[in-house]
Design a protein around this motif. Structure first.
Motif, PDB file in Angstrom:
ATOM      1  N   UNK A 173      15.088 -21.897   6.566  1.00 31.64           N
ATOM      2  CA  UNK A 173      14.202 -21.492   5.471  1.00 31.64           C
ATOM      3  C   UNK A 173      13.539 -20.173   5.827  1.00 31.64           C
ATOM      4  N   UNK A 174      13.760 -19.137   4.995  1.00 29.50           N
ATOM      5  CA  UNK A 174      13.233 -17.801   5.257  1.00 29.50           C
ATOM      6  C   UNK A 174      11.768 -17.709   4.840  1.00 29.50           C
ATOM      7  N   UNK A 175      10.908 -17.452   5.816  1.00 26.62           N
ATOM      8  CA  UNK A 175       9.499 -17.219   5.517  1.00 26.62           C
ATOM      9  C   UNK A 175       9.271 -15.782   5.056  1.00 26.62           C
ATOM     10  N   UNK A 176       9.977 -14.845   5.709  1.00 27.25           N
ATOM     11  CA  UNK A 176       9.954 -13.423   5.360  1.00 27.25           C
ATOM     12  C   UNK A 176      11.394 -12.928   5.490  1.00 27.25           C
ATOM     13  N   UNK A 177      11.690 -11.693   5.094  1.00 23.21           N
ATOM     14  CA  UNK A 177      13.067 -11.178   5.271  1.00 23.21           C
ATOM     15  C   UNK A 177      13.553 -11.208   6.718  1.00 23.21           C
ATOM     16  N   UNK A 178      12.623 -11.245   7.707  1.00 23.74           N
ATOM     17  CA  UNK A 178      13.056 -11.206   9.100  1.00 23.74           C
ATOM     18  C   UNK A 178      12.778 -12.451   9.907  1.00 23.74           C
ATOM     19  N   UNK A 179      12.137 -13.460   9.310  1.00 25.12           N
ATOM     20  CA  UNK A 179      11.777 -14.671  10.051  1.00 25.12           C
ATOM     21  C   UNK A 179      12.199 -15.899   9.258  1.00 25.12           C
ATOM     22  N   UNK A 180      12.911 -16.807   9.923  1.00 24.17           N
ATOM     23  CA  UNK A 180      13.350 -18.052   9.294  1.00 24.17           C
ATOM     24  C   UNK A 180      13.079 -19.225  10.223  1.00 24.17           C
ATOM     25  N   UNK A 181      12.685 -20.353   9.628  1.00 22.17           N
ATOM     26  CA  UNK A 181      12.555 -21.590  10.376  1.00 22.17           C
ATOM     27  C   UNK A 181      13.892 -22.322  10.363  1.00 22.17           C
ATOM     28  N   UNK A 182      14.232 -22.950  11.480  1.00 23.26           N
ATOM     29  CA  UNK A 182      15.539 -23.603  11.623  1.00 23.26           C
ATOM     30  C   UNK A 182      15.356 -25.031  12.099  1.00 23.26           C
ATOM     31  N   UNK A 183      16.046 -25.971  11.453  1.00 23.16           N
ATOM     32  CA  UNK A 183      16.062 -27.371  11.849  1.00 23.16           C
ATOM     33  C   UNK A 183      17.489 -27.873  11.728  1.00 23.16           C
ATOM     34  N   UNK A 224      14.319 -11.505  13.355  1.00 29.81           N
ATOM     35  CA  UNK A 224      14.995 -10.210  13.414  1.00 29.81           C
ATOM     36  C   UNK A 224      14.085  -9.200  14.094  1.00 29.81           C
ATOM     37  N   UNK A 225      14.602  -8.515  15.104  1.00 28.42           N
ATOM     38  CA  UNK A 225      13.813  -7.520  15.837  1.00 28.42           C
ATOM     39  C   UNK A 225      14.031  -6.134  15.235  1.00 28.42           C
ATOM     40  N   UNK A 226      15.283  -5.726  15.166  1.00 28.38           N
ATOM     41  CA  UNK A 226      15.702  -4.511  14.481  1.00 28.38           C
ATOM     42  C   UNK A 226      17.006  -4.844  13.784  1.00 28.38           C
ATOM     43  N   UNK A 227      17.486  -4.005  12.851  1.00 29.47           N
ATOM     44  CA  UNK A 227      18.785  -4.299  12.225  1.00 29.47           C
ATOM     45  C   UNK A 227      19.884  -4.510  13.262  1.00 29.47           C
ATOM     46  N   UNK A 228      20.558  -5.637  13.170  1.00 34.13           N
ATOM     47  CA  UNK A 228      21.641  -5.942  14.096  1.00 34.13           C
ATOM     48  C   UNK A 228      21.223  -6.646  15.364  1.00 34.13           C
ATOM     49  N   UNK A 229      19.910  -6.917  15.539  1.00 37.11           N
ATOM     50  CA  UNK A 229      19.448  -7.588  16.750  1.00 37.11           C
ATOM     51  C   UNK A 229      18.399  -8.632  16.373  1.00 37.11           C
ATOM     52  N   UNK A 230      18.613  -9.872  16.818  1.00 45.02           N
ATOM     53  CA  UNK A 230      17.675 -10.956  16.528  1.00 45.02           C
ATOM     54  C   UNK A 230      17.587 -11.887  17.729  1.00 45.02           C
ATOM     55  N   UNK A 231      16.526 -12.694  17.748  1.00 44.20           N
ATOM     56  CA  UNK A 231      16.342 -13.683  18.793  1.00 44.20           C
ATOM     57  C   UNK A 231      16.029 -15.015  18.128  1.00 44.20           C
ATOM     58  N   UNK A 232      16.570 -16.092  18.711  1.00 47.18           N
ATOM     59  CA  UNK A 232      16.385 -17.427  18.138  1.00 47.18           C
ATOM     60  C   UNK A 232      15.882 -18.373  19.223  1.00 47.18           C
ATOM     61  N   UNK A 233      14.566 -18.564  19.326  1.00 42.13           N
ATOM     62  CA  UNK A 233      14.021 -19.559  20.266  1.00 42.13           C
ATOM     63  C   UNK A 233      13.963 -20.933  19.605  1.00 42.13           C
ATOM     64  N   UNK A 234      14.414 -21.960  20.327  1.00 42.56           N
ATOM     65  CA  UNK A 234      14.426 -23.316  19.776  1.00 42.56           C
ATOM     66  C   UNK A 234      14.095 -24.342  20.866  1.00 42.56           C
TER      67      UNK A 234
END
Length: 267
Positions: A173-183, A224-234
């Motif tokens: 679920x996208x909270x903002x264009x660059x941040x999503x919650x994942x389950x 999303x950190x910058x275009x083409x780069x993201x991090x997913x902590x879970x």
């Protein structure tokens, strides 16, 4: 936009189906690990990409052994086919998967050892977008072709075949264009056993056994950190089960699971 009530229902459904362990008479073994991936993907054409993804796991605590130390090295690599059908996106990676297991010495006079395996992964992934909500089905067909360990004494033991299905359902679920919650929840089901090693130990770093052997519940975010780069902590809750004893719970594992994703367009 998807109503919050719908998202809440999905969260509750995943938790109920997650296989969170019930009460039991004997405390199973438990441990906690850090699990890291570096996912690098080059998009070659609109339909094809190539991925290299090394990984490492490090044990922090263990209820039955001394904590500390690398428990596993991993490497995924191979092509991926991609296609869109409106709101539906299909991805099909075909990856080679290397698994390495450092085995520490057990007592005075013993030496460190190292087990490993070679595997082929076919991974159909379907994403369906509903406004801010994306539903994903990921099926990993994990074919083990070679397993080297202390129990397999001959080449005919080490060269074999087993098939494990890992079925995951995920809600993002996208909270903002660059941040999503994942389950997400993932079930491990053995489909094919290796005939020659059927009476020897099963499960990593051996060949797989038929039946339900593991469940993983994932909860975290994608940033999303910058275009083409993201991090997913879970956070990952992993439960191990014995298929020969009515899926008896044998281990509980907790992960801090972090993936760094890089995507580069090559066309």
């Amino acid at each position: 936009m998807v109503p919050r009530r719908a998202l809440s229902i999905l969260v509750v459904a995943v938790i109920l189906l997650s296989g969170v362990p019930p009460l039991f008479a004997e405390e199973p073994r438990s441990d906690a690990q850090v699990w890291l991936y570096g996912n690098m993907t080059g998009v070659i054409t609109p339909s094809w990409a190539y991925t290299v993804m090394p990984g490492i796991r490090y044990r922090l605590t263990d209820s039955k052994e001394d904590p500390g130390g690398v428990t596993m090295y991993e490497l995924f690599t191979g092509p991926m086919y991609m296609h869109r059908f409106g709101s539906l996106r299909l991805r099909v990676p075909l990856w080679y998967y290397y698994m390495g297991f450092p085995i520490p010495a057990k007592g005075e006079g013993s030496e460190n050892d190292y087990f490993d395996s070679h595997n082929l992964e076919v991974i159909p992934i379907l994403d369906y977008a509903l406004g801010r909500l994306t539903l994903t089905s990921r099926s990993i067909f994990h074919s083990k072709l070679y397993a080297r360990n202390a129990a397999f004494k001959t080449d005919s033991h080490r060269n074999g075949y087993s098939l494990l299905l890992r079925q995951m359902l995920q809600a993002s679920y996208s909270l903002t264009p660059g941040i999503a919650l994942v389950l997400a929840d993932e079930v491990f089901l053995g489909l094919v056993e290796d005939d020659e090693t059927a009476d020897i130990n099963k499960g990593e770093p051996f060949f797989e056994k038929k039946g339900f052997s593991m469940n993983r519940l994932y909860a975290g975010a994608s940033v999303a950190i910058i275009p083409g780069l993201s991090v997913s902590p879970q956070y990952v809750l992993e439960t191990h089960h014995n298929p020969d004893k009515d899926s008896e719970l044998t281990r509980i594992r907790h992960y801090l699971f972090v993936t760094i994703n890089g995507v580069v367009s090559l066309f």
